[in-house]
Write a protein that holds these residues in place. Structure first.
Motif, PDB file in Angstrom:
ATOM      1  N   ALA A 257       0.754  -1.172  -2.024  1.00 26.39           N
ATOM      2  CA  ALA A 257      -0.264  -0.763  -2.991  1.00 26.39           C
ATOM      3  C   ALA A 257      -0.782  -1.955  -3.781  1.00 26.39           C
ATOM      4  O   ALA A 257      -1.981  -2.066  -4.060  1.00 26.39           O
ATOM      5  CB  ALA A 257       0.319   0.283  -3.940  1.00 26.39           C
ATOM      6  N   MET A 258       0.113  -2.875  -4.140  1.00 24.36           N
ATOM      7  CA  MET A 258      -0.307  -4.070  -4.889  1.00 24.36           C
ATOM      8  C   MET A 258      -1.140  -4.992  -4.016  1.00 24.36           C
ATOM      9  O   MET A 258      -2.138  -5.567  -4.455  1.00 24.36           O
ATOM     10  CB  MET A 258       0.932  -4.805  -5.398  1.00 24.36           C
ATOM     11  N   MET A 259      -0.739  -5.140  -2.766  1.00 26.04           N
ATOM     12  CA  MET A 259      -1.417  -6.089  -1.880  1.00 26.04           C
ATOM     13  C   MET A 259      -2.852  -5.679  -1.613  1.00 26.04           C
ATOM     14  O   MET A 259      -3.724  -6.520  -1.396  1.00 26.04           O
ATOM     15  CB  MET A 259      -0.654  -6.193  -0.556  1.00 26.04           C
ATOM     16  N   GLU A 260      -3.126  -4.392  -1.632  1.00 24.34           N
ATOM     17  CA  GLU A 260      -4.473  -3.923  -1.278  1.00 24.34           C
ATOM     18  C   GLU A 260      -5.479  -4.129  -2.393  1.00 24.34           C
ATOM     19  O   GLU A 260      -6.678  -4.092  -2.150  1.00 24.34           O
ATOM     20  CB  GLU A 260      -4.428  -2.431  -0.910  1.00 24.34           C
ATOM     21  N   LEU A 261      -5.003  -4.348  -3.610  1.00 22.27           N
ATOM     22  CA  LEU A 261      -5.931  -4.373  -4.740  1.00 22.27           C
ATOM     23  C   LEU A 261      -7.004  -5.432  -4.576  1.00 22.27           C
ATOM     24  O   LEU A 261      -8.195  -5.156  -4.731  1.00 22.27           O
ATOM     25  CB  LEU A 261      -5.177  -4.616  -6.049  1.00 22.27           C
ATOM     26  N   GLU A 262      -6.587  -6.666  -4.299  1.00 26.91           N
ATOM     27  CA  GLU A 262      -7.549  -7.758  -4.236  1.00 26.91           C
ATOM     28  C   GLU A 262      -7.750  -8.287  -2.825  1.00 26.91           C
ATOM     29  O   GLU A 262      -8.799  -8.828  -2.503  1.00 26.91           O
ATOM     30  CB  GLU A 262      -7.092  -8.891  -5.164  1.00 26.91           C
ATOM     31  N   HIS A 263      -6.724  -8.119  -1.980  1.00 23.11           N
ATOM     32  CA  HIS A 263      -6.893  -8.577  -0.601  1.00 23.11           C
ATOM     33  C   HIS A 263      -7.809  -7.643   0.174  1.00 23.11           C
ATOM     34  O   HIS A 263      -8.485  -8.051   1.111  1.00 23.11           O
ATOM     35  CB  HIS A 263      -5.533  -8.644   0.105  1.00 23.11           C
ATOM     36  N   GLY A 264      -7.807  -6.375  -0.203  1.00 21.32           N
ATOM     37  CA  GLY A 264      -8.706  -5.436   0.433  1.00 21.32           C
ATOM     38  C   GLY A 264      -8.210  -4.949   1.781  1.00 21.32           C
ATOM     39  O   GLY A 264      -7.194  -5.387   2.299  1.00 21.32           O
TER      40      GLY A 264
END
Length: 817
Positions: free
Chosen positions: A503-510
């Motif tokens: 969930a954290m990785m998707e925030l800015e990496h997309g």
């Protein structure tokens, strides 16, 4: 007289002081370090005088005192007598060496290791009179001994030594130098990685004139933050220039001058040295105190919020969101610390990978530090010494020890808590984290600890309350990424029912992050770089740590090469934290890296890494649970290999490792047996399992062998063949031996109960009348083992092991009706 302050920048001097006081520096001693030493026969001879002594001792050997080098004189002496005779002569010359006071001061510094090119016992003799000796024993190691690391001060004689009564191989002649280099001696390889990754002080050794040291030096440039220093008062301008090109600082003074200068700039005297000796940094170097005023260095590329492995400095910088399970654990510890009863206690934390367990342990430590509780982290580099740790904790008030990945060290934890109960001034609370799948391996060894234990599970999916905490934390940090334009409810919805990491990785990496990283992998310009990512991904999956030394060894590249790559082409993939190398994306890139290795094959690449690491893996390093040994042990497990490489030839993988591990490693044969069982190759499974027992007869090899034999019995029962009774009887004998040795072993008890119950069910389904009596006998034998297990487990319905046991009981009742 030279001065360290004039040779170093302010930053270098600060790094030197920190590393020196932390025990991070290594010392390398050459012949010059022994200048001025004496024994009962007089002054210890240098090279020229030793040639004269050999000529006198062996008058029939043609030694030209004026022209022959020490190498040539030694070799001719050996030819004219024998290696054993020359060793005994050298023992007279170099034994019982006493040195000047400055040398004892030098040896008394808090070194991580002492490396010496000398065969004498000067270092050992000096260390015995050091204040450190009482708190940290020394261990003498010769160049040809196997690798292991225990936390003691290791004094490694790279050319052999004359200590003890039994002659040992020495390296004096050119042929011996060449043979040692050709044989790739393990301690030479450890020194190579040390030069490239950790700070080093060289005293009395001409690095550019010693054939084996120069070979190591030219391939491993110093890269540690603290400077590496060569002490040489008579160094030539050309050699000084060359050493500086390699990255060394050259101190053009005597060893005595350097020692005084070092004490001055590091801020040491007899009192502070004694204080350091008593600290856990030296007496128990695997244990590190977590101090809020010393957050530790942050690697330049480190980005915790982008998915990097958590560091103590991340928590100090308030980057970790306090989830419910963290707050509950911290509150429990606070209540324990505030109570009048500080009996030793343990809290078991079970959490799946990528659920934030490592970050959570650090957050708990920071929280309870504010209540005046001292906190310590265990780095898993080797087993800790229980008595020394008890001494450290005694009389200092409540102390908490955090262990992430505790199952491998459960027996030491149990002994620690048992000893602490007898020492009223040792107030210890252990927080032990482990994967849920390894709960039995952890709890089976915690006999005493269970009396004062609690357990908690980290949710694999975030509940709403914790999702709100994460949203609030990211909002305060301005790191909501793609959630910035959404309502609070939708922000919370992004995290809810997700694991923390993804969930954290998707925030800015997309959404396209994995695709982009896959393309980055394809652009890597060397196979060793891909192998490194594979190695670190496997380590991350098993919660293993891998040092720069192990990476260099596994990949057969210099540590300097890895350091430079981490700063450049591999910066998106790896990070160096102290002397440990980690995958920045944990094991997220496992699938991509397996694909990218193509025709060469990822499984073959992993096998090559294990083969290269094999010199670091032996019985001693397994007993000490050193990093390389624990990684190799995990990387050979059948379950891991078949999950990562489902379509590859795992059997060939094991075949290729036979030369390195087949002759001594019982765990290798256990995993081969399990894989053969996976293939329904029952004959080989049985043979491999019996081989494991023959190599190492313990509860675990017995359990594996017993399980396979009863599984084989189940195979025959399903076929309607009466042979099942024979194999059950043989398997049960193995379990009986294992349970007799350790009646509380939950792993063994569950293995038998589940295997035997499955067999009983298969035999019952065949409905063969003559089988009714042996089935009844099996069920009758089954019940006492189950009852013994239930007594150990207790009745907490929240425990997974209790639920498993109750399910087994219901199966027994159905068959017994």
């Amino acid at each position: 007289m030279p001065d360290l302050q004039s040779l170093l920048t302010t930053s270098q001097l600060h790094s030197l002081k920190t590393a020196a006081r932390n025990g991070s520096y290594h010392a390398l001693l050459g012949a010059g370090a022994s200048r001025g030493a004496h024994n009962q026969h007089g002054e210890v001879p240098m090279a020229k005088a030793l040639v004269e002594a050999l000529a006198k001792e062996y008058p029939d050997v043609p030694i030209n005192v004026a022209e022959d080098t020490l190498m040539r004189a030694y070799q001719r002496s050996v030819i004219g007598s024998s290696p054993e005779a020359v060793w005994r002569f050298l023992k007279k010359v170099f034994g019982d060496v006493q040195h000047a006071a400055w040398f004892t001061d030098l040896i008394s510094l808090p070194w991580r290791r002492i490396w010496t090119l000398n065969v004498d016992d000067a270092a050992e003799q000096a260390y015995r009179s050091s204040p450190l000796a009482r708190y940290r024993p020394a261990r003498t190691i010769s160049w040809d001994e196997e690798f292991s690391e225990t936390g003691d001060l290791e004094i490694i004689h790279l050319h052999g030594h004359i200590i003890g009564a039994k002659p040992r191989p020495l390296i004096f002649s050119l042929s011996e130098y060449q043979a040692a280099a050709h044989g790739r001696v393990v301690w030479d390889q450890v020194l190579a990685a040390t030069i490239g990754s950790q700070p080093l002080v060289v005293v009395g050794a001409r690095l550019l004139d010693d054939p084996d040291v120069e070979r190591l030096l030219t391939r491993n440039r110093p890269s540690a933050a603290a400077p590496s220093i060569v002490v040489d008062p008579g160094i030539s301008a050309a050699n000084e220039w060359e050493l500086k090109q390699y990255g060394f600082v050259v101190y053009k003074g005597t060893a005595e001058e350097f020692t005084k200068d070092w004490f001055t700039h590091v801020g040491l005297d007899s009192d502070s040295l004694l204080e350091l000796a008593q600290s856990e940094q030296l007496s128990v170097p695997q244990i590190h105190e977590l101090k809020t005023n010393h957050p530790g260095p942050r690697p330049k590329s480190h980005r915790y919020l982008d998915g990097d492995e958590p560091l103590w400095c991340d928590v100090i910088d308030n980057l970790v969101a306090p989830l419910s399970w963290m707050r509950e654990a911290a509150q429990d510890i606070r209540e324990w610390a505030a109570s009048e009863n500080h009996d030793p206690r343990i809290r078991l934390v079970y959490g799946s990978r990528l659920t934030g367990v490592s970050s959570g342990l650090l957050w708990i430590a920071k929280d309870i530090r504010s209540a005046g509780v001292r906190c310590y982290d265990f780095d898993r580099s080797s087993r800790f010494d229980v008595p020394r740790l008890i001494d450290k904790f005694s009389g200092q008030g409540p102390s908490v020890l955090f262990i992430d990945g505790a199952a491998d060290f459960a027996d030491d934890i149990d002994i620690l808590l048992s000893e602490a109960r007898l020492e009223s001034t040792a107030e210890i609370y252990v927080v032990a984290a482990e994967l849920p799948s390894r709960n039995l391996q952890l709890e089976a060894r915690l006999e005493v600890a269970h009396e004062n234990s609690t357990s908690a599970s980290v949710p694999s999916r975030l509940q709403r309350r914790d999702a709100e905490v994460l949203v609030d934390k990211r909002e305060r940090l301005g790191r909501l990424g793609k959630l910035e334009e959404l309502t609070r409810n939708r922000r919370v919805g992004h995290f809810r029912d997700r694991d923390v990491f993804s969930a954290m990785m998707e925030l800015e990496h997309g959404i396209g992050f994995h695709k982009r990283m896959e393309q980055e992998v394809l652009l890597l310009d060397a196979d060793w770089k891909k192998s490194l990512i594979l190695l670190l991904s496997v380590a991350s999956r098993g919660r293993n740590s891998v040092s720069l030394l192990e990476c260099a060894k596994a990949l057969n590249v210099s540590s300097d090469t890895i350091v430079r790559a981490a700063q450049r082409s591999m910066a998106p993939f790896i990070e160096i934290q102290g002397d440990v190398v980690v995958a920045r994306q944990r094991d997220v890139l496992m699938e991509s890296i397996v694909k990218s290795l193509g025709d060469r094959g990822a499984l073959a690449a992993l096998r090559e890494c294990i083969q290269n690491l094999s010199p670091l893996v032996n019985q001693d390093s397994l007993r000490a649970r050193n990093r390389a040994a624990m990684f190799v042990r995990y990387a050979m497990t059948q379950k891991l290999l078949t999950s990562i490489f489902p379509n590859d030839d795992v059997e060939k993988f094991y075949d290729d490792l036979l030369p390195q591990f087949g002759g001594w490693n019982a765990r290798y044969w256990e995993q081969r047996a399990i894989h053969a069982k996976h293939l329904n190759d029952w004959s080989r499974a049985e043979s491999f399992a019996e081989r494991a027992v023959n190599l190492l007869d313990d509860a675990f090899t017995r359990t594996t062998c017993g399980t396979i034999l009863i599984n084989k019995a189940n195979f025959f029962a399903r076929q309607g063949e009466n042979k099942w009774q024979e194999f059950h009887e043989r398997g049960k004998k193995h379990f009986d031996v294992a349970l007799t040795a350790d009646r509380a072993n939950r792993v063994t008890a569950f293995a038998y109960l589940e295997a035997a119950m499955t067999l009983a069910e298969s035999a019952t389904e065949r409905n063969v009348p003559e089988w009714s009596t042996p089935i009844a006998d099996l069920l009758h034998e089954w019940k006492p083992i189950y009852s013994g297990l239930r007594l150990v487990l207790g009745n907490d319905p929240a425990q997974d092991s209790v639920r498993r046991a109750e399910a087994l009981s219901r199966r027994w009742e159905r068959l017994s009706e």
